[in-house]
Enzyme design. Structure first.
Site, PDB file in Angstrom:
ATOM      1  N   LYS A 178      23.280  27.712 -96.474  1.00  0.00           N
ATOM      2  CA  LYS A 178      23.004  26.296 -96.625  1.00  0.00           C
ATOM      3  C   LYS A 178      24.386  25.394 -96.812  1.00  0.00           C
ATOM      4  CE  LYS A 178      20.513  23.044 -99.017  1.00  0.00           C
ATOM      5  NZ  LYS A 178      19.457  22.477-100.204  1.00  0.00           N
ATOM      6  N   ARG A 188      17.007  12.956 -98.835  1.00  0.00           N
ATOM      7  CA  ARG A 188      17.311  12.651-100.407  1.00  0.00           C
ATOM      8  C   ARG A 188      16.602  11.167-100.502  1.00  0.00           C
ATOM      9  NH1 ARG A 188      23.526  15.208-101.051  1.00  0.00           N
ATOM     10  NH2 ARG A 188      22.949  17.279-100.421  1.00  0.00           N
ATOM     11  N   LYS A 200      27.230  18.218-104.141  1.00  0.00           N
ATOM     12  CA  LYS A 200      26.587  19.719-104.118  1.00  0.00           C
ATOM     13  C   LYS A 200      27.728  20.654-103.544  1.00  0.00           C
ATOM     14  CE  LYS A 200      21.843  18.341-104.237  1.00  0.00           C
ATOM     15  NZ  LYS A 200      20.532  18.616-103.826  1.00  0.00           N
ATOM     16  N   GLU A 216      27.084  35.921 -97.684  1.00  0.00           N
ATOM     17  CA  GLU A 216      25.801  35.249 -98.216  1.00  0.00           C
ATOM     18  C   GLU A 216      24.618  36.261 -97.520  1.00  0.00           C
ATOM     19  OE1 GLU A 216      25.460  33.066-100.547  1.00  0.00           O
ATOM     20  OE2 GLU A 216      27.204  32.042-100.555  1.00  0.00           O
ATOM     21  N   LYS A 231      21.067  26.437 -92.368  1.00  0.00           N
ATOM     22  CA  LYS A 231      20.505  25.096 -92.477  1.00  0.00           C
ATOM     23  C   LYS A 231      22.114  24.218 -92.724  1.00  0.00           C
ATOM     24  CE  LYS A 231      18.388  22.146 -96.096  1.00  0.00           C
ATOM     25  NZ  LYS A 231      17.773  22.115 -97.244  1.00  0.00           N
ATOM     26  N   SER A 257      16.725  16.579 -91.885  1.00  0.00           N
ATOM     27  CA  SER A 257      16.116  15.371 -91.879  1.00  0.00           C
ATOM     28  C   SER A 257      17.195  14.351 -90.954  1.00  0.00           C
ATOM     29  CB  SER A 257      15.959  14.651 -93.033  1.00  0.00           C
ATOM     30  OG  SER A 257      17.287  14.808 -93.988  1.00  0.00           O
ATOM     31  N   TYR A 296      10.822  18.755 -88.350  1.00  0.00           N
ATOM     32  CA  TYR A 296       9.813  17.293 -88.614  1.00  0.00           C
ATOM     33  C   TYR A 296       9.256  17.010 -87.270  1.00  0.00           C
ATOM     34  CZ  TYR A 296      12.646  17.504 -92.909  1.00  0.00           C
ATOM     35  OH  TYR A 296      13.041  17.520 -94.270  1.00  0.00           O
TER      36      TYR A 296
HETATM   37  C1  PBG Z   1      17.412  20.543-102.086  1.00  0.00           C
HETATM   38  C2  PBG Z   1      16.897  20.523-100.675  1.00  0.00           C
HETATM   39  C3  PBG Z   1      17.636  19.645 -99.603  1.00  0.00           C
HETATM   40  C4  PBG Z   1      16.806  19.810 -98.431  1.00  0.00           C
HETATM   41  C5  PBG Z   1      15.855  20.861 -98.601  1.00  0.00           C
HETATM   42  N1  PBG Z   1      16.019  21.264 -99.943  1.00  0.00           N
HETATM   43  C6  PBG Z   1      18.647  18.590-100.029  1.00  0.00           C
HETATM   44  C7  PBG Z   1      19.801  18.973-100.362  1.00  0.00           C
HETATM   45  O1  PBG Z   1      20.235  20.051-100.633  1.00  0.00           O
HETATM   46  O2  PBG Z   1      20.255  17.871-100.985  1.00  0.00           O
HETATM   47  C8  PBG Z   1      17.114  19.166 -97.087  1.00  0.00           C
HETATM   48  C9  PBG Z   1      16.278  18.963 -95.807  1.00  0.00           C
HETATM   49  C10 PBG Z   1      16.421  18.100 -94.908  1.00  0.00           C
HETATM   50  O3  PBG Z   1      17.521  17.291 -95.002  1.00  0.00           O
HETATM   51  O4  PBG Z   1      15.560  17.842 -94.090  1.00  0.00           O
HETATM   52  N2  PBG Z   1      16.786  21.385-102.779  1.00  0.00           N
END
Ligand code: PBG
Length: 308
Positions: A178, A188, A200, A216, A231, A257, A296
């Site tokens: 990720k 968010r 993060k 990983e 991701k 997203s 989505y």
């Molecule tokens: C955080 C989490 C995130 C997403 C899924 N779980 C965002 C982040 O790491 O801040 C993002 C998913 C998306 O953008 O569609 N636990």
């Protein structure tokens, strides 16, 4: 006959944002067609999706600030609506695959996926909280837990916590690679879960790193992940391909997203053909090697397939 890649609805997972109680769905400005659903309304939405042929869902909870604290205690509390919703959905639709999110951010007053003390995210101290969260979700009836937090060692910790509590049949879909991406902005906003301070980058991966994804992967496989995930998806097709080549478990990719928002925004302006973009995007993610796609677009894709 000679087509090498096909996107199938059965391999798509539809993310749903949910909040406590009743009330109409609330649109998310940066994600046209995607809503925050109330606990009551989402049951009808799942039914509609099931009728369209969607059988896989991942649920993300939205909480008001009043429910958040430093320790994310709501995440495993008896009165957490998210846990009740898992039970309701699994009893109404026993055949669906239901996935959860395991991370502190929706419940954390710091807005981080891990525990923050003196401005630092503490990896090892976060693990017991994630363990309790996963066990509470298993108890509620979840099929697959999805640790999205990126703390080191959490797959092993969660596996052990689940097994010790008698939930050896619950699977783990690990967010393996990720990246610290700009593509999570709309998510968010949807969850009101942006970090209150800092970023993060101490636990999510540097977009510049490719080999690190394989490190990983190795850890997640040893620790017992049942599905490994990359991701975001489209900007990381090389990573999906690498992971597919080195993995003996199914590979998932999260079409996040921001990827959805880019297509929708350009389509709204008439600058791109939104439907063609959706199909090309999902196809490219599959072609790179993803067996499963969290997207989505799932409902739109399902409607398209039905109309064919
Ligand atoms: C955080 C989490 C995130 C997403 C899924 N779980 C965002 C982040 O790491 O801040 C993002 C998913 C998306 O953008 O569609 N636990």
């Amino acid at each position: 006959m000679v087509r090498e890649t096909n996107v199938s609805l059965s391999s798509l997972i539809y993310p749903l944002f949910v909040f406590e109680g009743r009330g109409p769905k609330i649109p998310i400005a940066s994600m046209p067609g995607i809503y925050r659903w109330s606990q009551e309304e989402v049951v009808k939405e799942v039914e509609e999706c099931v009728n369209l042929g969607i059988n896989n869902f991942v649920l993300f909870p939205v909480f008001p600030d009043s429910a958040k604290d430093k320790l994310a205690s709501k995440s495993f509390a008896d009165d957490n609506f998210y846990l009740h919703l898992i039970t309701t959905l699994k009893s109404k639709f026993p055949h669906i695959s239901l996935m959860s999110d395991v991370a502190m951010d929706p419940y954390s007053s710091d807005g981080h996926d891990g525990l923050v003390i003196d401005g630092k995210i503490l990896n090892d101290e976060t693990l017991p909280i994630l363990g309790k969260m996963a066990v509470a979700q298993a108890q509620a009836g979840i099929d697959i837990v999805g640790p999205s937090d990126m703390m080191d060692g959490r797959v092993d910790f969660i596996r052990e916590a689940l097994d010790e509590s008698g939930y050896s049949e619950v699977s783990i879909m690990s967010y393996t690679a990720k990246y610290a991406s700009a593509c999570y902005g709309p998510f968010r906003e949807a969850l009101d879960s942006a970090p209150r301070s800092g970023d993060k980058k101490t636990y999510q991966m540097d977009p510049a790193n490719r080999l690190e994804a394989l490190r990983e992967l190795e850890l997640d496989l040893i620790e017992g992940a049942d599905i490994v995930m990359v991701k975001p998806a489209t900007l990381y097709l090389d990573i999906i391909s690498d992971i597919k080549q080195h993995s003996n478990v199914p590979v998932a990719a999260y079409n996040v997203s921001g990827e959805y928002a880019m297509v929708k925004a350009a389509a709204e302006k008439g600058w791109l053909d939104g439907n063609r973009m959706m199909n090309e995007m999902l196809l490219s993610i599959s072609r790179a090697g993803a067996d499963i796609i969290l997207t989505y677009f799932a409902k739109e894709f399902a409607i398209q397939e039905k109309e064919k």
